[in-house]
Each structure stands twice: as structure tokens, then as C-alpha cells.
Design an enzyme around this catalytic site. Structure first.
Site, PDB file in Angstrom:
ATOM      1  N   GLU A  60      -8.754  -5.610  -4.378  1.00 34.68           N
ATOM      2  CA  GLU A  60      -8.793  -4.854  -3.124  1.00 34.68           C
ATOM      3  C   GLU A  60      -9.219  -3.417  -3.360  1.00 34.68           C
ATOM      4  OE1 GLU A  60      -6.440  -7.097  -3.794  1.00 34.68           O
ATOM      5  OE2 GLU A  60      -6.947  -8.497  -2.205  1.00 34.68           O
ATOM      6  N   PHE A  83      -5.630 -10.678   3.405  1.00 39.59           N
ATOM      7  CA  PHE A  83      -4.322 -10.611   4.054  1.00 39.59           C
ATOM      8  C   PHE A  83      -3.939  -9.136   4.167  1.00 39.59           C
ATOM      9  CE2 PHE A  83      -4.303 -14.925   2.525  1.00 39.59           C
ATOM     10  CZ  PHE A  83      -3.520 -15.651   3.420  1.00 39.59           C
ATOM     11  N   HIS A 129       2.606 -12.688   2.854  1.00 39.21           N
ATOM     12  CA  HIS A 129       1.308 -12.987   3.464  1.00 39.21           C
ATOM     13  C   HIS A 129       1.410 -13.097   4.983  1.00 39.21           C
ATOM     14  CE1 HIS A 129       0.758 -14.251  -0.705  1.00 39.21           C
ATOM     15  NE2 HIS A 129      -0.559 -14.219  -0.512  1.00 39.21           N
TER      16      HIS A 129
END
Lengths: 325, 265
Positions: A60, A83, A129
Site C-alpha cells: 500500500e 480494503f 477487513h
């Protein structure tokens, strides 16, 4: 006019802007060949090619670091954080770099960057999540925060987010991806910072966001059978916020309820409750009430997740009890 | 102790905040919306019976009360043929000295009687003056017959007697043509009384209010001191020949000021 799923609307909104502006690119994990883990970027690789639709490693920080650099140097990237829970691993880039660059360069460097993300619970994905993170993002000056609830709004708000020169956190509710709705043909451009009255009513104002909107509407229909006429407002955009629509509604109904998927503390509804206390206190016919998930990590067991998230039943029950006390 | 849901996340192992006991809460709680509406429409919330949950006063209750108040009164005065057109004038007069003695009411009655008599004398009408004195609130009206024969002390004596009505002098009681309304102690500055039956002039006054005012200093200069003031409202039947509310009130005021300064005769 066509029936379109919420997930297909994401791809349509991005494609609409990619056709118009060659500076728009998409980056993220599995968003190219696979069309996205949630299938929200299906068809983009085929239409726009690998130079504009780019798969990244599972990092990320790398995704947002690259997207930020691209935005600073002239592109208008749409980056996907699969997510929204994973914002936690790249939060420094979001909070200290992306949100502050325009301010710290005195406006010399804009940040036309959209970070789209799968957000929210209800799908049994467990505590890591399933979170609703709008309130994380809205706490940071410099970020705009949008959460559409319908396919049409996904297209229009995605277009507005891509055309905006500031970083926009675009929260797609995972629980709505399969939901279908009518979407007009042709180009759709919406406006950030505008709410929509989904159901007009006289007795109470119910604010909802994302997947809580259909639940609030179901609650309103239930309440109507018992003589309570509730107005449901889809907030859509937390930053900027459509304060006029909210305050006008409270002025008419005198009662405000917020339906929030996030845990209770520091949810977006608390900020709106504060706003209403400041600006519309004398319109209130009773205390503002927030209907939220309790302040707990979201459980993954079906029954427990259903129990803790606001439901149409819990919303209707809370509103009815409040109006009768 | 049960913990309300709104407090639960703040209390992992902590102590619940005490909740207000229901017994100590005011019996009627009005929402901000109801309070603002009542203020805007001039409705006194204390007098309303709520129709909402648990007897709460609703906006509909306030609107209903306001609409009722705006309806024309079904009093005999408003009945066809009995409407009496009146004029009212209001003034404020200093009574700093008079309030320190018990004779403010008597001074006002005396000043009003003299004023009414001056009108009557000018038109050569009846010179007998009977006064109906109302107040303080809760008490029965008292009547002073032939009040024109009495000075301030006489009126004071008559008003202080238990067995009113009394005659100021020997003579047959007549119907009152003047009424004086004492509203002190009610928080009201004055009202506009209905002219009942034979009454053609009514004087109303209420609470005496202390406030800063310009005073004359012993050295002849001017300074700021505390004075006591009362509002006077005089209502007169427009058919009373030769009378105007403003002119009559000016006379009452002039007379009262004479009492205040000790120059009355």
C-alpha cells in the site's frame, strides 16, 4: 437509462473520465488483468492499456507513494486500496504527505488524486477487513471524503472526485457492490459536498451513509406504517459537508438521528450532532440520537456481525422510541 | 447500575456517571423548539397542558394556544351595541419619595379624582365622584363614595378600613365613574382595564421599578442617583365630553408630581 451494479458503476465512472482526460491513470493491486478483487475495474485494461491501468506489488505504501508522485507531476491518478482497513499501513503517506502537500507548497503543487477503497462491513470479513474508516479520513485537514450509496452516485461522484484538485478518499461500500440501480446514459458529473434527500418526511430527519442508506430507507418505510413520517438524507460527502440540506431538514422536523456503521466514538455523526447543537439548537424538539456500531472490533460470526451493526429494525425502533418519549 | 449505551464505550472498567434522578427533574421539560415557538408567538408555556408523550407540550399545542389567543373575545363588551370606544395613554412618573410612605395608592386615587372632577366641573355635570379601587390582586374591589371630599389622608383612611364601601362624606352612594387598578407585586407595569358599567375613566399602575436617574445635588449640580418610577396607564371613554386620555393623564401626572415634591395643596 440502464440497470447497472454499484461495482460496474465504479468502472464506468473511471472510464468516463479516462476517455475525457488522458492524464487519468489507475493503479492498485490486481486492478488490471484481474479487473480488481471486487471487480470494480473490469474492462479498463482492455480499453486503456497497461500504461494507464497498472498493477502494483502488494504494498500500500508503494501504491500511494507512486500515485502521489504521479499527481505531483501532472497526472490525475486513481489509486486503489483494496480494503480500507489497509490505510493503516500507509497512513503516513496519506496524512503527512498527500493531505498536506498543497498547503505546505502554498498551493504551488496540487494533489489531484483519488484513493478508492473497499469499505465497510456486513460481509463476514472479520475485524481487519470490515471497518468503516470515513471518520479516520475526515479527521485529517486536506482530505475530502466521499461515500456513495447508489450506482448513479458512484459514477457522478467518481467523476467529480477525479476532476477535483485535492486528494479525495472515495469509499465504496463492499456490501453495496452487487446492488443495482438505474443509471442515466451519457456523461454524469456530480458535485462533492452535496447530500440528497432520499425520502422526504415531516417528523424526523435520519442521516445515513453508504450501506446505512438503504437500511435507513427501509426503517422509514416501516415507521410510516406506524404513523411516523421520517425524512432520510443520504449524506454522500462528509468533507465537504452539505450543511444546508442537513440544517434545513432539522429545522423542519425538529428531530435528528444519525445512522453510522463506524464504532461509536468520534463517528461522523458526532461531528454533525455538534454542528446541529451550534447552528440549530432552537430547532430541536429532542436530543440528537446516534445509531452506531458499538465501540468494539467488528466480529466475523454472521449472527454477531448482524447483531452489532445498525439494522433497519434497530433504526426504526430507536426513532419510534425517541419520538414517543 | 445500568449504563446508557451512549456512555458504555467511555467506561471500560470505569464508574458510570450518576444519572439525574427522575424525582428531581422539573415536572415539565420543554424542548428548545417549543420554547422558541412559544416565545415567538407570545404563549406562556406554564399555562399549557401538553398533548405529547408523557404530557410534553408540543409545537401543535403552542400553535393552538396562540390561535386561541388571537380569536376575538366573546365578552359582553364586544357584543353588538355595547362596544365602547376607548383611548389609553401611558406615562412614567418618578415616585421616589412616595414609595417610601404607604400613600402611593391614595395619592393616585386623589390625583385621579381631582382630574375627573375638573372635567366634570368644566361641563357642569355631576360633581359627586365615586371611585372603585381594585387591587392588590386577590382582594375584593373597594369603593370610595364622594371621594372628591377627601384628601390623601382621608382616602388612605377609607381604603385602610375593613368595612368598605365607605362614604367620603355623608351622602348616597352612586355608581363609580372612576376605577383605579393597583397591580403592584405582579411584575406587571400596567394594564388596560375594561371600562365596566358606569366607569368612564380607569387608571392602572403596577410595579415600582428602581433605576438610575439624573438627580439634583445639594450644590445645585446634577448627578446620577437611584430613583423609583411607576408606569401609569389612563383609559378614557371617548364619549366623555372634553376629555382626552393624554390630557387627563398629564393632569394626573402633574398632581402626582406635586405630591412627590411636597407641593400639593
Amino acid at each position: 437509462m440502464a440497470q447497472l451494479s454499484y461495482r460496474d458503476a465504479v468502472a464506468r465512472g473511471i472510464a468516463q473520465e479516462m476517455r475525457r482526460d488522458e492524464r487519468v491513470v489507475v493503479v492498485g493491486e490486481d486492478i488490471a488483468g484481474a479487473g480488481g478483487v471486487f471487480k470494480t475495474t473490469v474492462g479498463l485494461l482492455d480499453e486503456f492499456g497497461p500504461k494507464r491501468v497498472i498493477d502494483t506489488p502488494i504494498s500500500e505504501q508503494a501504491i500511494l507513494g507512486a500515485a502521489m508522485g504521479a499527481a505531483m507531476t501532472g497526472l490525475r491518478p486513481v489509486a486503489e486500496i483494496m480494503f480500507s482497513d489497509f490505510f493503516a499501513v500507509c497512513w503516513d503517506i496519506v496524512v503527512n504527505q498527500i493531505a498536506k502537500t498543497r498547503y505546505m507548497t502554498a498551493g504551488q503543487v496540487t494533489m489531484p488524486l483519488v484513493i478508492k477503497t473497499g469499505n465497510g462491513g456486513g460481509l463476514r470479513f472479520g475485524a481487519q477487513h470490515s471497518q468503516s474508516i470515513e471518520n479516520w479520513a475526515m479527521a485529517i485537514p486536506g482530505l475530502k471524503v466521499v461515500t456513495p450509496s447508489t450506482a448513479e452516485d458512484v459514477v457522478g461522484l467518481m467523476a467529480a472526485a477525479i476532476r477535483d484538485d485535492d486528494p479525495v478518499i472515495f469509499c465504496e461500500h463492499k456490501g453495496l457492490y452487487a446492488a443495482k440501480g438505474e443509471v442515466p446514459d451519457g456523461e454524469i458529473i456530480d458535485t462533492l459536498g452535496t447530500a440528497k434527500v432520499r425520502r422526504p418526511g415531516r417528523d424526523a430527519t435520519i442521516l445515513a451513509l453508504g450501506m446505512m442508506v438503504p437500511r435507513a430507507l427501509a426503517a422509514a418505510e416501516d415507521l410510516a406504517t406506524r404513523g411516523i413520517d421520517a425524512e432520510v438524507i443520504d449524506v454522500r460527502s462528509l468533507v465537504p459537508l452539505d450543511t444546508r440540506t442537513i440544517l434545513d431538514s432539522v429545522a423542519r422536523t425538529g428531530r435528528l438521528f444519525t445512522v453510522e456503521e463506524n464504532p461509536q466514538l468520534l463517528g461522523w455523526g458526532a461531528e454533525i450532532a455538534s454542528l446541529v447543537a451550534d447552528e440549530a439548537f432552537w430547532d430541536l424538539d429532542g436530543p440528537v440520537q446516534r445509531i452506531t456500531t458499538p465501540h468494539i472490533p467488528l466480529p466475523s460470526a454472521d449472527s454477531l456481525e448482524d447483531l452489532v451493526m445498525p439494522s433497519a429494525e434497530s433504526v426504526a425502533r430507536t426513532v419510534e422510541k425517541a419520538l414517543q418519549s | 447500575m445500568s449504563v446508557p449505551p451512549s456512555l458504555a464505550p467511555f467506561l471500560p472498567g470505569g464508574r458510570p456517571a450518576p444519572r439525574a434522578s427522575g424525582g428531581h427533574r422539573p415536572r415539565q421539560v420543554h424542548s428548545p423548539r417549543v420554547r422558541r415557538l412559544a416565545h415567538d408567538r407570545g404563549v406562556h408555556l406554564g399555562g399549557l397542558t401538553g398533548t405529547g408523550p408523557r404530557g410534553r407540550v408540543t409545537t401543535d399545542d403552542v400553535n393552538r394556544a396562540a390561535s386561541m389567543a388571537e380569536l376575538p373575545l366573546a365578552s359582553p363588551v364586544a357584543a353588538p351595541g355595547t362596544v365602547r370606544a376607548c383611548h389609553t395613554a401611558v406615562t412614567e412618573v418618578e415616585v421616589t419619595r412616595l414609595t417610601t410612605s404607604p400613600d402611593l395608592l391614595a395619592c393616585l386615587v386623589e390625583s385621579s379624582v381631582r382630574t375627573v372632577r375638573s372635567v366634570r366641573a368644566a361641563t357642569a355635570e355631576v360633581v359627586r365622584t365615586t371611585v372603585s379601587v381594585h387591587g392588590p390582586p386577590g382582594g375584593a374591589p373597594r369603593t370610595v363614595v364622594n371621594a372628591h371630599d377627601l384628601g390623601v389622608q382621608g382616602i388612605q383612611r377609607v381604603l385602610g378600613a375593613a368595612d368598605t364601601p365607605l362614604n367620603g362624606s355623608e351622602g348616597q352612594a352612586s355608581r363609580p365613574e372612576l376605577s383605579v387598578h393597583d397591580l403592584r407585586g405582579t411584575g406587571v407595569l400596567f394594564d388596560v382595564p375594561v371600562l365596566e358599567d358606569s366607569v368612564v375613566v380607569a387608571l392602572s399602575f403596577g410595579d415600582v421599578v428602581d433605576r438610575p436617574t439624573v438627580v439634583e445635588l445639594p450644590d445645585g449640580g446634577r448627578g446620577i442617583g437611584i430613583g423609583s418610577f411607576v408606569h401609569l396607564a389612563l383609559t378614557v371613554d371617548e364619549h366623555l365630553a372634553g376629555a382626552s386620555a393624554a390630557r387627563l393623564l398629564a393632569q394626573v401626572r402633574q398632581r402626582l408630581e406635586a405630591h412627590e415634591s411636597g407641593r400639593s395643596s
